[in-house]
Design an enzyme around this catalytic site. Structure first.
Site, PDB file in Angstrom:
ATOM      1  N   TYR A  32      10.871 -22.299  40.259  1.00 33.40           N
ATOM      2  CA  TYR A  32      11.172 -21.572  41.498  1.00 33.40           C
ATOM      3  C   TYR A  32      10.845 -22.492  42.678  1.00 33.40           C
ATOM      4  CZ  TYR A  32      12.947 -17.490  43.720  1.00 33.40           C
ATOM      5  OH  TYR A  32      13.759 -16.643  44.400  1.00 33.40           O
ATOM      6  N   HIS A  34      10.473 -24.860  45.844  1.00 28.72           N
ATOM      7  CA  HIS A  34      10.624 -24.736  47.292  1.00 28.72           C
ATOM      8  C   HIS A  34      10.376 -26.116  47.892  1.00 28.72           C
ATOM      9  CE1 HIS A  34       6.279 -24.857  47.462  1.00 28.72           C
ATOM     10  NE2 HIS A  34       6.209 -23.817  46.636  1.00 28.72           N
ATOM     11  N   HIS A  37       7.594 -28.397  46.557  1.00 24.96           N
ATOM     12  CA  HIS A  37       7.871 -29.146  45.313  1.00 24.96           C
ATOM     13  C   HIS A  37       8.785 -30.332  45.588  1.00 24.96           C
ATOM     14  CE1 HIS A  37       7.250 -24.934  43.637  1.00 24.96           C
ATOM     15  NE2 HIS A  37       6.333 -25.630  43.020  1.00 24.96           N
ATOM     16  N   ILE A 176       2.938 -27.984  52.745  1.00 27.59           N
ATOM     17  CA  ILE A 176       4.198 -27.823  53.482  1.00 27.59           C
ATOM     18  C   ILE A 176       4.236 -26.382  53.994  1.00 27.59           C
ATOM     19  CG2 ILE A 176       6.722 -27.977  53.354  1.00 27.59           C
ATOM     20  CD1 ILE A 176       5.311 -30.636  52.860  1.00 27.59           C
ATOM     21  N   ARG A 187       5.449 -17.606  45.579  1.00 27.94           N
ATOM     22  CA  ARG A 187       5.122 -16.179  45.642  1.00 27.94           C
ATOM     23  C   ARG A 187       5.484 -15.543  46.988  1.00 27.94           C
ATOM     24  NH1 ARG A 187       0.341 -17.779  42.178  1.00 27.94           N
ATOM     25  NH2 ARG A 187       0.685 -16.712  40.190  1.00 27.94           N
TER      26      ARG A 187
END
Ligand code: PAF
Length: 287
Positions: A32, A34, A37, A176, A187
């Site tokens: 997931y 963002h 990452h 970030i 989350r």
């Protein structure tokens, strides 16, 4: 970019890279993806010849009442994003591939795991160390990339690397944030619009705690001011808000060099964490 799902496939890739003397950068994730990452991946891309990203929602780091089943997953989107960040291989094993045997050897995190997130998530960091140690052994990376948002996780992984002599350099990439200061997290999508508008108060609280600590030298007043900002501006409840030495996570004293002010706050059903790391001179430190 290729997707590897088995340990045998991964070992072949690593063997070839080692044979060709290519440096390997590992970006461990639970998917997931963002921007946080992707920033880790960009750092890995700039420093290594081969970049491998793991995408594995690791069950051993979730407690029985935590969100393992509902943890957000979107593999097709993740592969597109990883590709655009220049990742060479995704390693996305099944749970059975990673943990085929029951009742084997586990790793126990030490004192650093007993406070902050560890106080309410018993066993969480043991699970993190278990999967990270496996990934280090499988990928033999020269460098592995982690976000400072999980400052406690970074500190504990660095301790494992030191104590168990893993031949890997840990690179830590600053938090970030969204424009309003909220730390990016997979989350965050759980937050309703109202909760999302309250969430930046966590970062504001941490900034205030830092300022107060540097001005007054009082840990207690820094903590209570930060908690007040969070209480006054959110419907959430503070799980913890602590000021500790970093990376050993002990009480601050005259000898303390680096400080972490860290919080976990439940807003609605969502538990958000954030931190600032700085020196007593006030410099922000990107560990
Ligand atoms: O930070 C995370 O996403 C996870 O804890 C990690 C390091 C990928 C291990 O599962």
């Amino acid at each position: 970019m290729n997707v590897l799902t088995t340990i045998a496939q991964l070992r072949e890739v690593v063997k070839t890279a080692k044979y060709n003397r290519q440096s390997i950068g590992l970006v461990p994730t639970m998917g997931y993806l963002h921007e946080g990452h992707l920033t880790l991946a960009a750092h890995a891309r700039s420093e290594n010849e081969l970049v491998i990203m793991s995408i594995f929602v690791n069950p051993t780091q979730f407690g029985p009442n935590e969100d393992f089943e509902s943890y957000p997953r979107d593999f097709p989107r993740d592969t597109e994003l990883a590709k655009s960040a220049g990742v060479d291989y995704i390693f996305a094993p099944s749970v059975e591939e990673m943990y085929p045997h029951d009742g084997g050897i586990t790793i126990r995190a030490g004192r650093q795991a007993h406070i902050l997130c560890g106080a309410t998530r018993p066993g969480h960091f043991d699970g993190v160390l278990q999967v990270v140690a496996k990934l280090f052994n499988l990928m033999q990376p020269d460098r592995a990339y982690f976000g400072q948002k999980d400052a406690q996780q970074v500190a504990i992984i660095q301790t494992m690397v030191r104590d168990y002599n893993f031949p890997v350099t840990i690179r830590v990439v600053p938090v970030i944030r969204e424009e309003d200061g909220l730390a990016k997290s997979s989350r965050n999508i759980y937050l309703s619009a109202e909760e999302r508008s309250q969430a930046p108060a966590i970062q504001q609280g941490l900034q205030l705690a830092k300022r107060e600590l540097l001005e007054s030298g009082s840990v207690e007043s820094a903590i209570s001011l930060a908690k007040k900002i969070i209480h006054d501006n959110t419907d959430g409840h503070v799980d913890y808000l602590m000021i500790l030495s970093y990376p050993d996570l002990q009480e601050v004293d005259d000898q303390t060099d680096q400080i972490v002010v860290a919080a976990a706050v439940h807003i609605g059903e969502t538990r958000l964490i954030d931190n600032l790391i700085f020196s007593l001179k006030g410099e922000i430190i990107h560990v």
